[in-house]
Design an enzyme around this catalytic site. Sequence first.
Site, PDB file in Angstrom:
ATOM      1  N   GLU A  20       0.841  -1.210   0.000  1.00 53.96           N
ATOM      2  CA  GLU A  20       0.000   0.000   0.000  1.00 53.96           C
ATOM      3  C   GLU A  20       0.874   1.258   0.000  1.00 53.96           C
ATOM      4  OE1 GLU A  20      -3.182  -0.010   2.832  1.00 53.96           O
ATOM      5  OE2 GLU A  20      -4.180  -1.683   1.844  1.00 53.96           O
ATOM      6  N   ASP A  38      -1.733  -7.422  19.322  1.00 51.19           N
ATOM      7  CA  ASP A  38      -0.382  -7.535  18.768  1.00 51.19           C
ATOM      8  C   ASP A  38       0.629  -8.146  19.736  1.00 51.19           C
ATOM      9  OD1 ASP A  38      -1.239  -6.531  16.418  1.00 51.19           O
ATOM     10  OD2 ASP A  38      -0.109  -4.658  16.499  1.00 51.19           O
TER      11      ASP A  38
END
Length: 300
Positions: A40, A170
């Site tokens: 991206e 995470d």
Amino acid sequence: QNIRRTVLSNLERAELTTDEAEFSRLMTIAIVGGGPTGVELAGAFADLVHRSLRSNFRRIDTSKLRIILIEGSELILETFDPHQSQYARKRLEKLGVEVRNNTRVTAVRAGALDFKDGTTLEAAAIIWAAGVAASPLTASLGIPLERGGRIKPEADLSVPGHPDIFVAGDLVSMKDIEDKMVPGVAPAAVQMGTHIAKILKSQASGENKRPGFRYFDKGMMAIIGKNYAVVKTDKFELQGFIAWMAWLFVHIAFLIGFRNKLSVLLGWAYAYVVNTPEARIIVYPPASVAPGTPPPTGNS
Ligand SMILES: Cc1cc2nc3c(=O)[nH]c(=O)nc-3n(C[C@H](O)[C@H](O)[C@H](O)COP(=O)(O)OP(=O)(O)OC[C@H]3O[C@@H](n4cnc5c(N)ncnc54)[C@H](O)[C@@H]3O)c2cc1C
């Protein structure tokens, strides 16, 4: 903002330098990691230099800016289907991005990268998109840790040896009860949070149920510059413009509140048409400017 400031400032310096080696270093952006973040970013930079910045410099041709996407394994977007990975690579190359797969970075230095094969790449902007490490807080638990300092929890997401401490998001590296690897993405973090909340609620009610965590994969998406994307779910795959529209729809649909949705939609529609002139503004945070420093010169 930091990334944009670095890249735009490098272009300003490239406009002024007469040293060829310095010019080539300033005109190189290296992105390490060919996952969705790296892909991206590479596509966004290609759009920025080829569309938004084209007419902003007198001497340099911004389309000559090298955007190099470096991936250690065979394929970029490895978690997508191989044909989607090939598609993404072709799209990026069409946008002028150099994709280097099977290229392992061994060291990152100021302004340069070293590779496993002994070669080096000089780049004034180096962006790490090859994964994040867990908070150093995990080291204080005194338990064995996984790669990146992550914790491998019990099936119910409690910390091994500490049934009253739970871990989510995470900080976690685990397979769920169906033996599926849980990825480090926002939906997994949200689902883990919900799972822990249910266990706490059950404990509070005296039921004390502690089921194992099951991850529901909602699919993956990555945009490749303006107008192109890849989407993969259990049920279908999309690529091209329709996938890009799906990406836009999902990102707007999950915003909270109608006002937010409308303002983002209008902002994106405007940016789509005029190629985001605000992308050219270099903003210095007040703390980073020493008193008495003159404002940077240049035409951005
Ligand atoms: C560049 C990038 C792009 C990404 N893109 C996507 C994407 O497109 N889609 C997707 O699903 N996921 C994406 N992710 C992954 C996603 O952001 C994470 O998986 C998700 O945010 C994990 O949630 P979390 O709550 O575990 O951690 P975080 O969102 O990082 O939240 C942790 C919070 O804890 C706070 N904190 C840390 N240490 C302490 C402390 N000692 N005391 C108190 N507070 C503390 C932090 O400040 C932070 O606010 C991306 C990640 C990165 C880096």
